[in-house]
Design a protein around this motif. Sequence first.
Motif, PDB file in Angstrom:
ATOM      1  N   VAL A  57      -0.627  15.175 -13.350  1.00 34.62           N
ATOM      2  CA  VAL A  57       0.263  14.166 -13.942  1.00 34.62           C
ATOM      3  C   VAL A  57      -0.023  12.818 -13.272  1.00 34.62           C
ATOM      4  O   VAL A  57      -0.262  12.740 -12.068  1.00 34.62           O
ATOM      5  CB  VAL A  57       1.737  14.589 -13.777  1.00 34.62           C
ATOM      6  N   GLU A  58      -0.003  11.800 -14.091  1.00 27.05           N
ATOM      7  CA  GLU A  58      -0.326  10.422 -13.709  1.00 27.05           C
ATOM      8  C   GLU A  58       0.307   9.935 -12.403  1.00 27.05           C
ATOM      9  O   GLU A  58       1.307  10.486 -11.925  1.00 27.05           O
ATOM     10  CB  GLU A  58       0.145   9.499 -14.825  1.00 27.05           C
ATOM     11  N   SER A  59      -0.220   8.839 -11.895  1.00 29.21           N
ATOM     12  CA  SER A  59       0.275   8.245 -10.651  1.00 29.21           C
ATOM     13  C   SER A  59       1.794   8.054 -10.732  1.00 29.21           C
ATOM     14  O   SER A  59       2.309   7.498 -11.692  1.00 29.21           O
ATOM     15  CB  SER A  59      -0.410   6.902 -10.401  1.00 29.21           C
ATOM     16  N   THR A  60       2.458   8.532  -9.698  1.00 28.51           N
ATOM     17  CA  THR A  60       3.928   8.583  -9.674  1.00 28.51           C
ATOM     18  C   THR A  60       4.403   7.923  -8.386  1.00 28.51           C
ATOM     19  O   THR A  60       3.972   8.313  -7.296  1.00 28.51           O
ATOM     20  CB  THR A  60       4.362  10.074  -9.727  1.00 28.51           C
ATOM     21  N   PHE A  61       5.266   6.908  -8.529  1.00 23.58           N
ATOM     22  CA  PHE A  61       5.639   6.151  -7.320  1.00 23.58           C
ATOM     23  C   PHE A  61       6.603   6.932  -6.433  1.00 23.58           C
ATOM     24  O   PHE A  61       7.468   7.653  -6.919  1.00 23.58           O
ATOM     25  CB  PHE A  61       6.162   4.750  -7.652  1.00 23.58           C
ATOM     26  N   ILE A  62       6.423   6.750  -5.123  1.00 30.93           N
ATOM     27  CA  ILE A  62       7.237   7.484  -4.140  1.00 30.93           C
ATOM     28  C   ILE A  62       8.381   6.627  -3.623  1.00 30.93           C
ATOM     29  O   ILE A  62       9.251   7.103  -2.908  1.00 30.93           O
ATOM     30  CB  ILE A  62       6.372   7.919  -2.943  1.00 30.93           C
ATOM     31  N   ASP A  63       8.307   5.316  -3.962  1.00 37.38           N
ATOM     32  CA  ASP A  63       9.258   4.346  -3.423  1.00 37.38           C
ATOM     33  C   ASP A  63       9.662   3.437  -4.580  1.00 37.38           C
ATOM     34  O   ASP A  63       8.786   2.940  -5.307  1.00 37.38           O
ATOM     35  CB  ASP A  63       8.525   3.555  -2.321  1.00 37.38           C
ATOM     36  N   ASN A  64      10.949   3.236  -4.721  1.00 39.30           N
ATOM     37  CA  ASN A  64      11.479   2.392  -5.790  1.00 39.30           C
ATOM     38  C   ASN A  64      10.822   1.005  -5.801  1.00 39.30           C
ATOM     39  O   ASN A  64      10.765   0.341  -6.829  1.00 39.30           O
ATOM     40  CB  ASN A  64      12.997   2.267  -5.568  1.00 39.30           C
ATOM     41  N   TYR A  65      10.307   0.578  -4.623  1.00 41.35           N
ATOM     42  CA  TYR A  65       9.674  -0.743  -4.536  1.00 41.35           C
ATOM     43  C   TYR A  65       8.150  -0.636  -4.472  1.00 41.35           C
ATOM     44  O   TYR A  65       7.487  -1.565  -4.035  1.00 41.35           O
ATOM     45  CB  TYR A  65      10.210  -1.495  -3.307  1.00 41.35           C
ATOM     46  N   GLY A  66       7.626   0.497  -4.919  1.00 44.57           N
ATOM     47  CA  GLY A  66       6.183   0.718  -4.786  1.00 44.57           C
ATOM     48  C   GLY A  66       5.476   0.907  -6.110  1.00 44.57           C
ATOM     49  O   GLY A  66       4.463   1.607  -6.200  1.00 44.57           O
ATOM     50  N   ARG A  67       5.990   0.270  -7.180  1.00 44.95           N
ATOM     51  CA  ARG A  67       5.373   0.455  -8.506  1.00 44.95           C
ATOM     52  C   ARG A  67       4.203  -0.506  -8.702  1.00 44.95           C
ATOM     53  O   ARG A  67       4.269  -1.657  -8.271  1.00 44.95           O
ATOM     54  CB  ARG A  67       6.365   0.113  -9.623  1.00 44.95           C
ATOM     55  N   ALA A  98       0.422  22.787 -12.731  1.00 46.44           N
ATOM     56  CA  ALA A  98       0.972  21.427 -12.820  1.00 46.44           C
ATOM     57  C   ALA A  98       0.870  20.744 -11.463  1.00 46.44           C
ATOM     58  O   ALA A  98       1.458  21.193 -10.476  1.00 46.44           O
ATOM     59  CB  ALA A  98       2.429  21.492 -13.268  1.00 46.44           C
ATOM     60  N   LEU A  99       0.080  19.673 -11.417  1.00 47.74           N
ATOM     61  CA  LEU A  99      -0.035  18.859 -10.203  1.00 47.74           C
ATOM     62  C   LEU A  99       0.493  17.472 -10.527  1.00 47.74           C
ATOM     63  O   LEU A  99       0.490  17.059 -11.686  1.00 47.74           O
ATOM     64  CB  LEU A  99      -1.492  18.755  -9.755  1.00 47.74           C
ATOM     65  N   ILE A 100       0.916  16.739  -9.518  1.00 45.17           N
ATOM     66  CA  ILE A 100       1.428  15.389  -9.765  1.00 45.17           C
ATOM     67  C   ILE A 100       0.838  14.445  -8.712  1.00 45.17           C
ATOM     68  O   ILE A 100       0.787  14.787  -7.530  1.00 45.17           O
ATOM     69  CB  ILE A 100       2.975  15.379  -9.808  1.00 45.17           C
ATOM     70  N   GLN A 101       0.379  13.288  -9.180  1.00 46.66           N
ATOM     71  CA  GLN A 101      -0.288  12.351  -8.279  1.00 46.66           C
ATOM     72  C   GLN A 101       0.745  11.377  -7.683  1.00 46.66           C
ATOM     73  O   GLN A 101       1.501  10.748  -8.425  1.00 46.66           O
ATOM     74  CB  GLN A 101      -1.351  11.571  -9.056  1.00 46.66           C
ATOM     75  N   LEU A 102       0.744  11.241  -6.368  1.00 45.41           N
ATOM     76  CA  LEU A 102       1.741  10.400  -5.688  1.00 45.41           C
ATOM     77  C   LEU A 102       1.099   9.152  -5.098  1.00 45.41           C
ATOM     78  O   LEU A 102       0.056   9.230  -4.450  1.00 45.41           O
ATOM     79  CB  LEU A 102       2.402  11.198  -4.560  1.00 45.41           C
ATOM     80  N   GLY A 161       9.138  22.405  -9.341  1.00 46.07           N
ATOM     81  CA  GLY A 161       8.275  23.515  -9.783  1.00 46.07           C
ATOM     82  C   GLY A 161       6.808  23.146  -9.926  1.00 46.07           C
ATOM     83  O   GLY A 161       6.027  23.938 -10.464  1.00 46.07           O
ATOM     84  N   PHE A 162       6.405  21.970  -9.458  1.00 46.59           N
ATOM     85  CA  PHE A 162       4.970  21.641  -9.500  1.00 46.59           C
ATOM     86  C   PHE A 162       4.218  22.569  -8.538  1.00 46.59           C
ATOM     87  O   PHE A 162       4.762  23.021  -7.528  1.00 46.59           O
ATOM     88  CB  PHE A 162       4.733  20.169  -9.120  1.00 46.59           C
ATOM     89  N   ASP A 163       2.953  22.844  -8.890  1.00 44.44           N
ATOM     90  CA  ASP A 163       2.115  23.697  -8.036  1.00 44.44           C
ATOM     91  C   ASP A 163       1.505  22.902  -6.890  1.00 44.44           C
ATOM     92  O   ASP A 163       0.954  23.493  -5.962  1.00 44.44           O
ATOM     93  CB  ASP A 163       0.984  24.316  -8.865  1.00 44.44           C
ATOM     94  N   GLY A 164       1.529  21.580  -7.005  1.00 42.81           N
ATOM     95  CA  GLY A 164       0.935  20.805  -5.936  1.00 42.81           C
ATOM     96  C   GLY A 164       1.010  19.316  -6.203  1.00 42.81           C
ATOM     97  O   GLY A 164       1.494  18.876  -7.258  1.00 42.81           O
ATOM     98  N   VAL A 165       0.520  18.567  -5.221  1.00 40.28           N
ATOM     99  CA  VAL A 165       0.462  17.106  -5.356  1.00 40.28           C
ATOM    100  C   VAL A 165      -0.973  16.638  -5.124  1.00 40.28           C
ATOM    101  O   VAL A 165      -1.741  17.288  -4.394  1.00 40.28           O
ATOM    102  CB  VAL A 165       1.378  16.370  -4.349  1.00 40.28           C
TER     103      VAL A 165
END
Length: 309
Positions: A57-67, A98-102, A161-165
């Motif tokens: 899954v596409e780049s996903t921000f970890i910080d509300n101020y990090g978009r 399902a992986l998600i990019q952080l 429930g993601f399998d990884g990051v």
Amino acid sequence: MTKQIFEAVNLKNGQTFENRLVMAPMTTQCSFHDGSVTDELIKYYATRADGPAAVIVESTFIDNYGRAFEGALGADSDDKIPGLRKLASAIKEKGSKALIQLYHAGRMGSPELNMGRQPISASNIKALRDNAVEPRTLEIDEIEAQIELFADASRRAMEAGFDGVELHGANTYLLQQFFSPHSNRREDEWGGSRESRTTFAERVVEKVKETAEEYGKSDFIIGYRFSPEELEEPGINFDDTMYLLNTLAEYPIDYFHFSINNWQRTSIIDTDDEELLIDKYLRARNSSLKAIPIMGQGVLNLRKMHKMH
Ligand SMILES: Cc1cc2nc3c(=O)[nH]c(=O)nc-3n(C[C@H](O)[C@H](O)[C@H](O)COP(=O)(O)O)c2cc1C
């Protein structure tokens, strides 16, 4: 070639990719204004999750101020977990992992995207692009806090429930900004030498792994994406990248992911060098790196590749 594509790949943590096709992370800018999951996003991923071993899954921000852009997906707060859970389930129900990019945008962010906040980075050096805003240098306690934010977002991915990051150490975002001698001009333990510039990535990987262990998920996949070179001067060169990968290989990384626009890319710094970067990597890697699968990408044309091998 055909046989290899459909061969399974075993990861170090005991998980298996059922084949060698993975959907690369691609930003859709389809999230709600606060970064939560929309129905469109779920449909988009569910449609593509029937076939590849994993969907990142596409780049996903970890910080509300990090978009880094509008419509970005977020894993920055617990109220995002129910939406992320629907997304992970929709992918897994179709058969892909399902992986998600952080990521954190760091100096690639802007006040317009981040509620007026000045971007942050390892140092106060602007990115070399039009309209770049000068970032604020992070204080040491803020660096520690950023590491926690990567761990918190990973914990949310686990709960959903993601399998990884996939840790986004590429495309000039914050993880890369700490490693790059262009954006990191610090002279403390987080910068200066190449070793010190690697510390942020090491600590993030270590903390995400610790979080997975605490959460009882020792088989949670941790991937790392990197950009092998930079054109900036000073910038990351291929030797630096081999140093980074060799260092991270000692941590529990399950795969490395090249970020290159063409799998046949050669050096962008030494334009006389005709060796493909991927071949250079395969030639240089040691036994620790050999145990870690790599992902390549960019202008893949399976018919043409078949003819070449
Ligand atoms: C629309 C679009 C969005 C992308 N978003 C991301 C992203 O969120 N994270 C990332 O690491 N790469 C991103 N990429 C790069 C892709 O993951 C991939 O490396 C690139 O598309 C090259 O592969 P291709 O030639 O098969 O398209 C994006 C690419 C495109 C075209």
